[in-house]
Design a protein around this motif. Structure first.
Motif, short mmCIF file in Angstrom:
data_model
loop_
_atom_site.label_atom_id
_atom_site.label_comp_id
_atom_site.label_asym_id
_atom_site.label_seq_id
_atom_site.Cartn_x
_atom_site.Cartn_y
_atom_site.Cartn_z
N GLU A 48 0.86 -1.18 0.00
CA GLU A 48 0.00 0.00 0.00
C GLU A 48 0.89 1.23 0.00
OE1 GLU A 48 -4.16 1.49 1.92
OE2 GLU A 48 -3.33 -0.45 2.47
N MET A 49 0.56 2.16 -0.89
CA MET A 49 1.33 3.40 -1.01
C MET A 49 0.45 4.59 -0.69
SD MET A 49 3.79 2.59 -4.27
CE MET A 49 4.94 3.90 -3.81
N ALA A 50 1.04 5.61 -0.06
CA ALA A 50 0.30 6.78 0.39
C ALA A 50 -0.23 7.62 -0.78
CB ALA A 50 1.19 7.63 1.29
N ASP A 51 0.57 7.81 -1.81
CA ASP A 51 0.21 8.68 -2.93
C ASP A 51 -0.22 7.84 -4.13
OD1 ASP A 51 0.21 10.36 -5.19
OD2 ASP A 51 1.81 11.61 -4.39
N PRO A 52 -1.46 7.95 -4.58
CA PRO A 52 -1.94 7.16 -5.72
C PRO A 52 -1.12 7.37 -6.99
CG PRO A 52 -3.79 8.19 -4.60
CD PRO A 52 -2.55 8.76 -3.99
N ARG A 53 -0.63 8.59 -7.20
CA ARG A 53 0.18 8.85 -8.41
C ARG A 53 1.48 8.06 -8.35
NH1 ARG A 53 -0.99 14.86 -7.29
NH2 ARG A 53 0.56 14.28 -5.77
N GLN A 54 2.10 8.01 -7.19
CA GLN A 54 3.33 7.23 -7.04
C GLN A 54 3.03 5.75 -7.18
OE1 GLN A 54 4.65 8.66 -3.20
NE2 GLN A 54 5.94 10.24 -4.13
N ALA A 55 1.88 5.31 -6.70
CA ALA A 55 1.49 3.91 -6.83
C ALA A 55 1.35 3.52 -8.30
CB ALA A 55 0.19 3.65 -6.08
N VAL A 56 0.74 4.40 -9.09
CA VAL A 56 0.58 4.13 -10.53
C VAL A 56 1.96 4.04 -11.19
CG1 VAL A 56 -0.24 5.13 -12.71
CG2 VAL A 56 -1.73 5.11 -10.70
N GLN A 57 2.88 4.92 -10.81
CA GLN A 57 4.23 4.86 -11.36
C GLN A 57 4.93 3.56 -10.97
OE1 GLN A 57 5.61 6.92 -13.67
NE2 GLN A 57 3.53 7.74 -13.67
N ALA A 58 4.73 3.12 -9.73
CA ALA A 58 5.32 1.86 -9.27
C ALA A 58 4.76 0.69 -10.06
CB ALA A 58 5.06 1.66 -7.77
N ILE A 59 3.46 0.69 -10.31
CA ILE A 59 2.84 -0.39 -11.09
C ILE A 59 3.44 -0.42 -12.49
CG2 ILE A 59 0.67 -1.12 -12.20
CD1 ILE A 59 -0.75 -0.03 -9.62
N LYS A 60 3.52 0.74 -13.14
CA LYS A 60 4.08 0.81 -14.49
C LYS A 60 5.54 0.38 -14.51
CE LYS A 60 1.06 4.45 -16.23
NZ LYS A 60 0.97 5.86 -16.64
N GLY A 61 6.29 0.80 -13.50
CA GLY A 61 7.73 0.52 -13.46
C GLY A 61 8.09 -0.91 -13.08
#
Length: 80
Positions: A48-61
């Protein structure tokens, strides 16, 4: 944002899983799903990540990244 991580090599630790996601931002929780009988990893977990935008980047990366020789699958977790 909660993220499902599948196809993990069974020997991966929570610390190793956490280390994959930390470069993308603040991780609020990280847990492998364990077999209740053996106590060993079932090959998937949740981050679980605090910032949804960072989570999306993590998923893509991280989606399809090879970890310990196996391509992992990373996507947003669905609420049940």
């Amino acid at each position: 944002m909660k993220i499902l991580v599948r196809n993990l090599e069974r020997s991966i630790t929570e610390a190793e899983l956490l280390a994959l996601f930390e470069p993308y931002g603040e991780v609020t929780s990280c847990a492998l799903v364990l077999d209740q009988v053996t106590g060993k990893s079932k090959g998937f977990g949740f981050v679980e990540m605090a910032d949804p935008r960072q989570a999306v980047q993590a998923i893509k990366g991280l989606n399809t990244l090879k970890v310990k020789g196996i391509g992992i699958r990373v996507k947003a977790a669905e609420d049940k």
